[in-house]
Write a protein that holds these residues in place. Structure first.
Motif, PDB file in Angstrom:
ATOM      1  N   VAL A 159       0.840  -1.217   0.000  1.00 15.37           N
ATOM      2  CA  VAL A 159       0.000   0.000   0.000  1.00 15.37           C
ATOM      3  C   VAL A 159       0.872   1.264   0.000  1.00 15.37           C
ATOM      4  O   VAL A 159       0.405   2.361  -0.298  1.00 15.37           O
ATOM      5  N   LYS A 160       2.101   1.077   0.366  1.00  8.53           N
ATOM      6  CA  LYS A 160       3.166   2.090   0.187  1.00  8.53           C
ATOM      7  C   LYS A 160       3.165   3.265   1.163  1.00  8.53           C
ATOM      8  O   LYS A 160       4.163   3.964   1.285  1.00  8.53           O
ATOM      9  N   GLY A 161       2.061   3.546   1.828  1.00  3.89           N
ATOM     10  CA  GLY A 161       2.078   4.663   2.774  1.00  3.89           C
ATOM     11  C   GLY A 161       0.702   4.954   3.326  1.00  3.89           C
ATOM     12  O   GLY A 161      -0.288   4.351   2.906  1.00  3.89           O
ATOM     13  N   PRO A 162       0.603   5.932   4.259  1.00  8.11           N
ATOM     14  CA  PRO A 162      -0.694   6.254   4.872  1.00  8.11           C
ATOM     15  C   PRO A 162      -1.733   6.698   3.845  1.00  8.11           C
ATOM     16  O   PRO A 162      -2.919   6.410   3.995  1.00  8.11           O
ATOM     17  N   PHE A 188      -3.690   3.934   2.512  1.00  8.95           N
ATOM     18  CA  PHE A 188      -4.720   3.444   3.434  1.00  8.95           C
ATOM     19  C   PHE A 188      -6.011   4.254   3.322  1.00  8.95           C
ATOM     20  O   PHE A 188      -7.091   3.754   3.618  1.00  8.95           O
ATOM     21  N   GLU A 189      -5.889   5.508   2.875  1.00  5.21           N
ATOM     22  CA  GLU A 189      -7.115   6.309   2.652  1.00  5.21           C
ATOM     23  C   GLU A 189      -7.935   5.690   1.521  1.00  5.21           C
ATOM     24  O   GLU A 189      -9.158   5.657   1.554  1.00  5.21           O
ATOM     25  N   LEU A 190      -7.211   5.175   0.518  1.00  5.43           N
ATOM     26  CA  LEU A 190      -7.898   4.508  -0.594  1.00  5.43           C
ATOM     27  C   LEU A 190      -8.612   3.240  -0.094  1.00  5.43           C
ATOM     28  O   LEU A 190      -9.760   2.967  -0.474  1.00  5.43           O
ATOM     29  N   LEU A 191      -7.932   2.500   0.790  1.00  4.57           N
ATOM     30  CA  LEU A 191      -8.559   1.288   1.345  1.00  4.57           C
ATOM     31  C   LEU A 191      -9.793   1.649   2.166  1.00  4.57           C
ATOM     32  O   LEU A 191     -10.803   0.950   2.129  1.00  4.57           O
ATOM     33  N   ALA A 242     -14.569  -2.402   7.577  1.00  8.15           N
ATOM     34  CA  ALA A 242     -13.469  -1.830   8.365  1.00  8.15           C
ATOM     35  C   ALA A 242     -12.142  -2.073   7.645  1.00  8.15           C
ATOM     36  O   ALA A 242     -12.023  -2.995   6.844  1.00  8.15           O
ATOM     37  N   VAL A 243     -11.157  -1.242   7.975  1.00 12.65           N
ATOM     38  CA  VAL A 243      -9.823  -1.399   7.390  1.00 12.65           C
ATOM     39  C   VAL A 243      -8.930  -2.148   8.373  1.00 12.65           C
ATOM     40  O   VAL A 243      -8.980  -1.909   9.580  1.00 12.65           O
ATOM     41  N   GLY A 244      -8.152  -3.090   7.843  1.00  7.57           N
ATOM     42  CA  GLY A 244      -7.171  -3.810   8.653  1.00  7.57           C
ATOM     43  C   GLY A 244      -5.811  -3.714   7.976  1.00  7.57           C
ATOM     44  O   GLY A 244      -5.670  -3.053   6.941  1.00  7.57           O
ATOM     45  N   ALA A 245      -4.804  -4.380   8.561  1.00  8.28           N
ATOM     46  CA  ALA A 245      -3.459  -4.255   8.003  1.00  8.28           C
ATOM     47  C   ALA A 245      -2.607  -5.464   8.338  1.00  8.28           C
ATOM     48  O   ALA A 245      -2.903  -6.206   9.274  1.00  8.28           O
ATOM     49  N   SER A 246      -1.548  -5.621   7.568  1.00  9.01           N
ATOM     50  CA  SER A 246      -0.532  -6.616   7.923  1.00  9.01           C
ATOM     51  C   SER A 246       0.437  -5.956   8.893  1.00  9.01           C
ATOM     52  O   SER A 246       0.477  -4.729   9.026  1.00  9.01           O
ATOM     53  N   ARG A 247       1.235  -6.800   9.530  1.00  5.06           N
ATOM     54  CA  ARG A 247       2.239  -6.219  10.421  1.00  5.06           C
ATOM     55  C   ARG A 247       3.276  -5.434   9.619  1.00  5.06           C
ATOM     56  O   ARG A 247       3.808  -4.434  10.094  1.00  5.06           O
ATOM     57  N   TYR A 305       2.550   2.847   8.243  1.00  4.20           N
ATOM     58  CA  TYR A 305       1.504   3.283   7.309  1.00  4.20           C
ATOM     59  C   TYR A 305       0.173   3.452   8.050  1.00  4.20           C
ATOM     60  O   TYR A 305      -0.728   4.125   7.577  1.00  4.20           O
ATOM     61  N   CYS A 306       0.053   2.740   9.170  1.00  2.90           N
ATOM     62  CA  CYS A 306      -1.210   2.769   9.922  1.00  2.90           C
ATOM     63  C   CYS A 306      -0.934   2.339  11.353  1.00  2.90           C
ATOM     64  O   CYS A 306       0.189   1.934  11.680  1.00  2.90           O
TER      65      CYS A 306
END
Ligand code: FAD
Length: 321
Positions: free
Chosen positions: A213-216, A219-222, A232-237, A244-245
């Motif tokens: 996702v390359k950056g914060p 994450f807005e796009l997600l 809801a939005v989640g993330a990998s470690r 990024y989040c």
């Protein structure tokens, strides 16, 4: 005495978490003929206790005390032990949430009950209750049965279908005030993270991003895609480590475990530690520009491509519906 199951309703942000209603449904499955008693703990929860009846409990207990406004292990443990003394149920069911994980083992050891935790499904087989739970970070499942008809179960959120809500369903709501003393922890302040709306562990749709996702901003796009679904939005470690989040979004072995109806993994390679937190999702969609990415091995649908090209198209198409 007729069989009786106590179901703990869990309060979050002034309302009952949906896992409370799933726990009521689990109790019905575990003991179809038992009386289901909902218990809700807080400082003013009589109204919430009634909701347990709307979701299948036969009656409910509102355990009201100022010390129960925010969760502390000592206060909740004392309050529940007093309810158990009074009610003497043959079974207890609660959510496998942060609260349940902290509280259930303490209650189990004090009551001498065997705890079967993190249950994803239950069934009756030849008159016996069988509980299915994941082991080895979700790589296998085991079935367990309570030994002597007495049971203590915690259920994983989002896996057991709640009963249909019936707001006309009637039942007694009793308010009790427990005797709470010697709390060893004091909550001075609760610093809340900016609310993202939908609770990640209970969301029906999760859009998760990784290092790809390359950056914060990515994450807005997600978030935009998640909003289209009310998810809801989640993330990998990887994404959390790269800043990024926030770490509260991390899914996996050392993060949250989610079981949404739809999990969209964008720019996530599919490391085993990530899969541990999401592989039981009902439908998995992976977006990755590397066709060899391991995430495709467990995906139901795979899109090989750049997420920054794919996601805007998805948003546009979904908004048309
Ligand atoms: P990467 O592995 O770097 O993958 C990024 C992916 O993005 C790649 O597949 C790449 O092809 C793709 N990509 C890049 N650019 C794009 C683009 N523009 N469009 C589409 N795709 C793109 N990880 C967790 O997630 N959760 C955990 O709980 C967890 N716990 C751990 C516990 C331990 C003890 C250890 C050792 C590790 C743990 N990890 C956990 C880390 C895990 O091993 C991985 O390092 C991590 O999951 C990798 O994150 P990632 O997939 O985002 O990054």
């Amino acid at each position: 005495m007729a069989e009786k199951i106590l179901v703990l309703g869990e309060v979050k942000n002034g309302d009952l978490r949906s896992v409370s209603f799933e726990a009521a449904a689990a109790a019905k499955k575990a003991a179809p003929n038992a009386e289901i008693v909902g218990a809700v703990l807080g400082d003013d929860v009589t109204g919430l206790a009634k909701k347990m009846i709307h979701h299948g409990a036969d009656r409910a207990i509102a355990v009201n005390a100022p010390e129960l406004k925010n969760y502390t292990t000592d206060a909740y443990q004392q309050a529940i032990m007093q309810v158990l003394e009074e009610e003497n149920p043959s079974g207890i069911v609660m959510g496998h949430t942060a609260l349940g994980k902290d509280l259930a083992p303490r209650i189990a050891v004090r009551k001498g009950l065997a705890l079967i935790s993190d249950i994803v499904s239950l069934e009756q087989q030849n008159g016996e209750l069988l509980c299915t739970r994941p082991i080895y970070s979700g790589k296998a499942f085991e079935k367990r049965k309570p030994k002597d008809g007495h049971f203590f179960l915690t259920i994983r959120p989002n896996n057991i279908q709640a009963l249909e809500v019936d707001e006309n369903r009637d039942g007694e709501v009793r308010s009790v005030t427990p005797d709470i003393k010697d709390i060893r922890t004091v909550i001075k302040d609760i610093a809340k993270k900016a609310a993202t709306g939908v609770d990640l562990s209970e969301a029906k749709v999760v859009v998760a991003g990784g290092r790809g996702v390359k950056g914060p901003e990515g994450f807005e796009l997600l978030q935009e895609l998640a909003d289209v679904f009310g998810g809801a939005v989640g993330a990998s470690r990887g994404a959390c480590d790269a800043d990024y989040c926030d770490y509260s979004l991390q899914i996996g072995q050392t993060g949250k475990v989610v079981t949404p109806d739809l999990y969209i993994a964008a720019g996530i390679s599919g490391a085993i530690q990530h899969l541990a937190g999401m592989s039981n999702s009902k439908v998995i969609v992976a977006i990755n520009k590397d066709p060899e990415a391991p995430i495709f091995d467990i995906a139901d649908y795979g899109i090989v491509g750049d997420l920054f090209d794919v996601i805007p198209v998805l948003i546009e198409e979904l908004k048309k519906e």
